[in-house]
Design a protein around this motif. Structure first.
Motif, PDB file in Angstrom:
ATOM      1  N   LYS A 209       0.844  -1.190   0.000  1.00 30.38           N
ATOM      2  CA  LYS A 209       0.000   0.000   0.000  1.00 30.38           C
ATOM      3  C   LYS A 209       0.881   1.243   0.000  1.00 30.38           C
ATOM      4  O   LYS A 209       2.073   1.176   0.301  1.00 30.38           O
ATOM      5  N   ILE A 210       0.289   2.364  -0.336  1.00 37.24           N
ATOM      6  CA  ILE A 210       0.971   3.645  -0.204  1.00 37.24           C
ATOM      7  C   ILE A 210       0.068   4.588   0.581  1.00 37.24           C
ATOM      8  O   ILE A 210      -1.151   4.454   0.571  1.00 37.24           O
ATOM      9  N   SER A 211       0.672   5.541   1.262  1.00 47.02           N
ATOM     10  CA  SER A 211      -0.099   6.486   2.057  1.00 47.02           C
ATOM     11  C   SER A 211      -0.428   7.722   1.222  1.00 47.02           C
ATOM     12  O   SER A 211       0.186   7.986   0.190  1.00 47.02           O
ATOM     13  N   GLY A 212      -1.435   8.440   1.677  1.00 47.28           N
ATOM     14  CA  GLY A 212      -1.770   9.705   1.042  1.00 47.28           C
ATOM     15  C   GLY A 212      -2.491   9.584  -0.276  1.00 47.28           C
ATOM     16  O   GLY A 212      -2.620  10.556  -1.015  1.00 47.28           O
ATOM     17  N   ALA A 213      -2.981   8.378  -0.622  1.00 46.13           N
ATOM     18  CA  ALA A 213      -3.671   8.209  -1.903  1.00 46.13           C
ATOM     19  C   ALA A 213      -5.056   7.605  -1.706  1.00 46.13           C
ATOM     20  O   ALA A 213      -5.626   7.037  -2.620  1.00 46.13           O
ATOM     21  N   GLY A 214      -5.578   7.739  -0.488  1.00 44.50           N
ATOM     22  CA  GLY A 214      -6.888   7.162  -0.214  1.00 44.50           C
ATOM     23  C   GLY A 214      -6.836   5.677   0.059  1.00 44.50           C
ATOM     24  O   GLY A 214      -7.858   5.042   0.263  1.00 44.50           O
ATOM     25  N   ASP A 215      -5.641   5.108   0.071  1.00 41.73           N
ATOM     26  CA  ASP A 215      -5.493   3.665   0.259  1.00 41.73           C
ATOM     27  C   ASP A 215      -5.923   3.216   1.650  1.00 41.73           C
ATOM     28  O   ASP A 215      -6.326   2.082   1.846  1.00 41.73           O
ATOM     29  N   GLU A 216      -5.807   4.122   2.641  1.00 38.78           N
ATOM     30  CA  GLU A 216      -6.190   3.748   3.995  1.00 38.78           C
ATOM     31  C   GLU A 216      -7.664   3.360   4.025  1.00 38.78           C
ATOM     32  O   GLU A 216      -8.055   2.350   4.600  1.00 38.78           O
TER      33      GLU A 216
END
Length: 363
Positions: A209-216
């Protein structure tokens, strides 16, 4: 006038010097002869067991072939390699496009080879639904790992398989294991349903996953989160470190919403940077802990057995489908029936029943 002639004359290409003829016709003939020669199943098996990468590559190409005449030979190769397989760790890695799968796999693969592991990467590239072509650029993106003598990278086109998983990835795993690779990494195309197929052929499933891209928020959805044995927040470097830590907290909270896994393993969430190699060793520690726990409980062996049963059923379904579409009677009527369905002259369901009845008559 003379200067004009001089200028126009300079635009003409001057004859160069022809290179001397040094081509060896005998060498050309020998190369062409070797290219035409197809190794037997026994030769491919022996080459794979001798850890010959050319033999391994040719065997995978044979297994991936859709030509009916290649199927029997491919099955013979797989059967010959099977007693020497099942001695590896199989790791599936998935994530949305742009999450950095190839960069992560290169960093992770280099870490493993430095530990003395032999790593095979089976990367599945998406095929175009229009041209049916595929870029197969994973070797280009993993330019350091591809030069490692303890690594083998094989990109394959996903073709028309549901979810984008290469049709014969499962068999390719067996061939790589027989060739002595003890760590098999399967990279999915990251298009959604491919994760389900990859999960059914690996021991450990890692979600990038990556942060800051709505992935959370997206990650909280069921399905992919339930399949993951570990979640790794990639690109945790530079100004993104704080965001990655926050994403880690969010995913940890989300994991507690799900019931315990059948393996009794509690999925871990960690951060890493494939660029700086931060967190790579911790990921391997997590995977190692998983194998110790699941081997001790017997879950590891049970999962492998369940996967073998699943792929037997999948192979039966695939064979029936292929046999149906290759029946001469079906081939002759399919286009006509398709046009009738498109013109609303017959319902899709009635058309399907008709074709299936015609198929049964030819059995």
């Amino acid at each position: 006038m003379s200067s004009l002639k001089k200028q126009s004359g300079s635009l003409h290409e001057k004859a160069g010097i022809s290179p001397p003829e040094i081509t060896n016709s005998a060498a050309i003939h020998q190369i062409q002869k070797n290219r035409r020669k197809q190794p037997s199943a026994a030769e491919l098996i022996n080459g794979i067991l001798d850890q010959n990468r050319t033999a391994l590559s040719r065997a995978i190409t044979l297994v991936e072939s859709t030509h009916p005449e290649h199927a029997e030979k491919a099955n013979e190769v797989i059967q010959g390699c099977l007693p020497h397989a099942n001695k590896s760790i199989r790791i599936g890695i998935t994530g949305v496009p742009g999450v950095g799968k190839s960069t992560f796999i290169e960093a992770f693969g280099k870490f493993l080879t430095a530990l003395g592991k032999k790593v095979a990467v089976l990367a599945v590239d998406p095929s175009s639904s229009l041209s049916h072509g595929s870029i197969l650029g994973d070797k280009t993106r993993m330019e350091e790992l591809v030069k490692d003598e303890n690594a083998f990278i094989r990109p394959s086109a996903s073709g028309d398989t549901l979810g984008g998983v290469a049709r014969k990835t499962r068999e390719s795993i067996i061939l790589c294991e027989a060739a002595g690779f003890d760590t098999i990494i399967i990279e999915t195309v990251g298009v959604g349903q491919s994760e389900t197929a990859v999960h059914s052929m690996v021991d450990f499933f890692l979600l990038l996953k990556i942060s800051g891209a709505g992935d959370e928020l997206q990650g909280i959805k069921r399905g992919i989160m339930e399949m993951a044995d570990a979640i790794v927040i990639n690109k945790a470097d530079g100004d993104n470190i704080k965001k990655a830590q926050q994403a880690k907290l969010e995913f940890n909270r989300a994991l507690h919403l799900f019931p315990p896994k059948k393996s009794n393993w509690q999925p871990k969430v960690t951060t890493c940077s494939a660029i700086t190699n931060e967190g790579i060793s911790e990921i391997w520690d997590t995977i190692s802990q998983y194998f110790v726990q699941t081997n001790a409980s017997g879950f590891f062996q049970e999962k492998r057995k369940d996967q073998n049963h699943f792929w037997m059923m999948e192979t039966i379904n695939e064979h029936l489908k292929s046999n149906f579409y290759n029946q001469p009677g079906i081939i002759g009527q399919l286009e006509q029936i398709k046009k009738a369905v498109q013109n609303d002259e017959i319902s899709p369901f009635a058309a399907a029943r008709f074709l299936l009845s015609e198929y049964k008559k030819q059995l």
